[in-house]
Design an enzyme around this catalytic site. Structure first.
Site, PDB file in Angstrom:
ATOM      1  N   HIS A 298       0.904  -1.478  -0.287  1.00  0.00           N
ATOM      2  CA  HIS A 298       0.286   0.023   0.003  1.00  0.00           C
ATOM      3  C   HIS A 298       0.697   1.264  -0.416  1.00  0.00           C
ATOM      4  CE1 HIS A 298      -3.229   3.099   1.414  1.00  0.00           C
ATOM      5  NE2 HIS A 298      -1.740   3.157   2.299  1.00  0.00           N
ATOM      6  N   HIS A 303       1.340   5.155  -2.395  1.00  0.00           N
ATOM      7  CA  HIS A 303       1.550   6.482  -1.335  1.00  0.00           C
ATOM      8  C   HIS A 303       2.619   7.082  -2.491  1.00  0.00           C
ATOM      9  CE1 HIS A 303      -1.166   6.862   1.459  1.00  0.00           C
ATOM     10  NE2 HIS A 303      -1.070   5.994   2.200  1.00  0.00           N
ATOM     11  N   GLU A 343      -6.438   9.054   0.897  1.00  0.00           N
ATOM     12  CA  GLU A 343      -6.357   7.524   0.878  1.00  0.00           C
ATOM     13  C   GLU A 343      -8.052   6.820  -0.388  1.00  0.00           C
ATOM     14  OE1 GLU A 343      -4.715   5.298   1.934  1.00  0.00           O
ATOM     15  OE2 GLU A 343      -3.583   6.384   3.918  1.00  0.00           O
ATOM     16  N   SER A 362      -4.266   1.052  -4.203  1.00  0.00           N
ATOM     17  CA  SER A 362      -3.022  -0.482  -3.623  1.00  0.00           C
ATOM     18  C   SER A 362      -4.192  -1.824  -3.171  1.00  0.00           C
ATOM     19  CB  SER A 362      -2.395   0.335  -2.022  1.00  0.00           C
ATOM     20  OG  SER A 362      -3.338   0.359  -1.745  1.00  0.00           O
TER      21      SER A 362
HETATM   22  N1  HBI Z   1      -1.039   5.529  10.063  1.00  0.00           N
HETATM   23  N2  HBI Z   1       0.801   4.132   9.577  1.00  0.00           N
HETATM   24  C1  HBI Z   1      -0.492   5.502   8.770  1.00  0.00           C
HETATM   25  N3  HBI Z   1      -0.560   4.873   7.397  1.00  0.00           N
HETATM   26  C2  HBI Z   1      -1.601   5.506   7.332  1.00  0.00           C
HETATM   27  O1  HBI Z   1      -1.763   5.625   6.340  1.00  0.00           O
HETATM   28  C3  HBI Z   1      -2.429   5.881   8.210  1.00  0.00           C
HETATM   29  C4  HBI Z   1      -2.026   6.664   9.589  1.00  0.00           C
HETATM   30  N4  HBI Z   1      -2.836   6.263  10.710  1.00  0.00           N
HETATM   31  C5  HBI Z   1      -4.351   7.124  10.832  1.00  0.00           C
HETATM   32  C6  HBI Z   1      -4.644   7.812   8.986  1.00  0.00           C
HETATM   33  N5  HBI Z   1      -3.818   7.267   8.371  1.00  0.00           N
HETATM   34  C7  HBI Z   1      -5.478   8.625   8.721  1.00  0.00           C
HETATM   35  O2  HBI Z   1      -6.518   8.715   9.761  1.00  0.00           O
HETATM   36  C8  HBI Z   1      -5.330   9.275   8.172  1.00  0.00           C
HETATM   37  O3  HBI Z   1      -6.325   9.924   7.174  1.00  0.00           O
HETATM   38  C9  HBI Z   1      -4.454  10.205   8.766  1.00  0.00           C
HETATM   39 FE    FE Z   2      -2.163   5.185   3.391  1.00  0.00          FE
END
Ligand code: HBI
Ligand code: FE
Length: 440
Positions: A298, A303, A343, A362
């Protein structure tokens, strides 16, 4: 929406054991914790009384406290009057609330009779913006790696790796690398296993089929560039060092390893420094096209090509900067905005829906679902998007569609003007620091 009582949090995201421990907490000392913010450093006294095995409870407590970096100020034991032969444990710690939760989670509920938590500061302490701890230098992100226990193979029977001992221990091994990593270290050079490269190959190849018809122009362009120079190939998992170097040159984004789904506050804070926290483990080999939590496929496929795009990089950093020093309620809004664009966002290209979000790009199944007629589609509007409830354990029933990434960016900037905050956060790329300009 999300309420700040410990009980509520328990129901939302904590495992069962914590729920049991919580019933044994003495609530009188909890006012401060109940009303406090995730980012605030709490100074607390914990008094723990065990029915049995108090020495073991003590050892586990100390191990947990030290492994997650809580500051231990004082430790004392004395004979426990209520439990003859056992010790009463008294510890003084300084910690953020989520880390305290982690410690409480780790205690074995059947052994514990009672836990009292007292604040060593005045209980009627009102939280103001000035008191929220904020990362000021990029190295402060060493303190922003709090993992939320959710959808993990050790906890969740629906996780494809649930019950697979080898998978779980490999994941723990990789997460230990992330936990020990400090700012200034280079990205770890991990020797991935043949089966991990195979999982990568399967996921990569399937997603590549959908790429031209399902993903946005920015994504296609950037991943192609990464492929053209041999950074991303089907046969092996790309080098994280090479990806880090590539992103630094393209948009100034840098990688740092993390051990799973982070708290929204910690994750967003890193974006303010153009730092992307990336997991190191891969999804389970039985489900190469699906993963309920962030995994390396992912991160790299979803990303990193998007963070190579200047507008996506800017958008992400601006959301990150808005999150610094924000209240829990504001963090939730920003996390939701990020969620629906970075996302799970869509855009429209020549009258057709295309994915911009990494969670879609992904995921073979959801990518097809998202642009089909099944879900609802609404135009991206930060005022609406930021308060929309989202699904994080199944396909979304609703997606937001941006006119373009730059249009989303422009709308975000207008939204930011109305965003209630006590200070404006300014990032200095030369010193990699954030300073707060307060405004009246
Ligand atoms: N933590 N490792 C990781 N990756 C993410 O994409 C991620 C996260 N924690 C919170 C989060 N995304 C979501 O709350 C986002 O909307 C910020
Ligand atoms: Fe993510």
């Amino acid at each position: 929406r999300r309420q700040n009582t410990i009980k509520k949090r328990t129901e939302l995201s904590r495992q069962v054991s914590f729920k049991e421990v919580i019933d044994k907490l003495n609530y009188s000392g909890l006012e401060l914790i109940r009303s406090s913010d995730d980012a605030k450093i709490l100074k607390l006294d914990l008094i723990i009384n065990s029915f049995t095995d108090s020495i073991r409870v003590l050892v586990q407590l100390i191990q947990k406290i030290t492994s997650i970096g809580i500051v231990l100020k004082h430790l004392e034991t004395r004979p426990d009057k209520a439990h003859p032969g056992e010790l009463e444990i008294f510890v003084q710690i300084e910690t953020k609330k989520p880390l305290l939760m982690e410690v409480l989670d780790s205690l074995v509920p059947d052994k514990i009779d009672r836990i009292e938590i007292k604040s060593t500061e005045k209980a009627d302490n009102v939280i103001t913006a000035e008191e929220i701890w904020i990362p000021k230098h990029v190295s402060d992100l060493d303190k922003c790696g709090h993992v939320v226990v959710k959808y993990e193979p050790t906890e969740d029977p629906k996780h494809p790796g649930f019950g697979d001992k080898d998978y779980i221990s490999r994941r723990a091994e990789l997460n230990a690398i992330a936990r020990d990593w400090k700012f200034g270290d280079s990205m770890p050079d991990i020797q991935y296993l043949p089966e991990e490269h195979e999982t990568w190959r399967i996921a990569y190849s399937k997603l590549k089929e959908l790429r031209p018809s399902h993903t946005c122009a920015e994504y296609c362009k950037n991943i192609k560039q990464m492929e053209d120079i041999g950074l991303i190939t089907a046969d092996k998992i790309p080098s994280l060092q090479a990806i880090d170097k590539y992103l630094r040159a393209k948009t100034g984004f840098q990688l740092r390893p993390c051990g799973g789904l982070l708290s929204a506050r910690d994750f967003l804070a890193s974006l303010a420094f153009r730092v992307f926290q990336t997991t190191l483990y891969l999804r389970h080999h039985s489900k190469p096209n699906h993963c309920p939590e962030p995994d390396l496929i992912h991160e790299i496929l979803g990303h990193t090509p998007m963070f190579a795009d200047p507008v996506v990089a800017e958008f992400s950093q601006e959301v990150g900067l808005l999150s610094i020093g924000a209240s829990d309620e504001q963090i939730e809004r920003l996390a939701t905005l990020y969620w629906f664009i970075i996302e799970f966002g869509l855009c429209e290209e020549n009258g057709k829906l295309k994915a911009i979000g990494a969670g879609l790009i992904s995921a073979f199944g959801e990518l097809q679902h998202a642009i089909s007629d099944t879900p609802e589609h609404a135009p991206f509007d930060p005022y609406k998007t930021a308060i929309q409830k989202y699904e994080d354990s199944d396909y979304q029933p609703l997606y937001f569609v941006a006119k373009s990434m730059s249009d989303a960016m422009e709308k975000l900037r207008k939204y930011a003007l109305d965003f209630d905050r006590s200070a404006i956060n300014v990032y200095n790329p030369f010193s990699q620091t954030i300073s707060q300009l307060s405004h009246e």
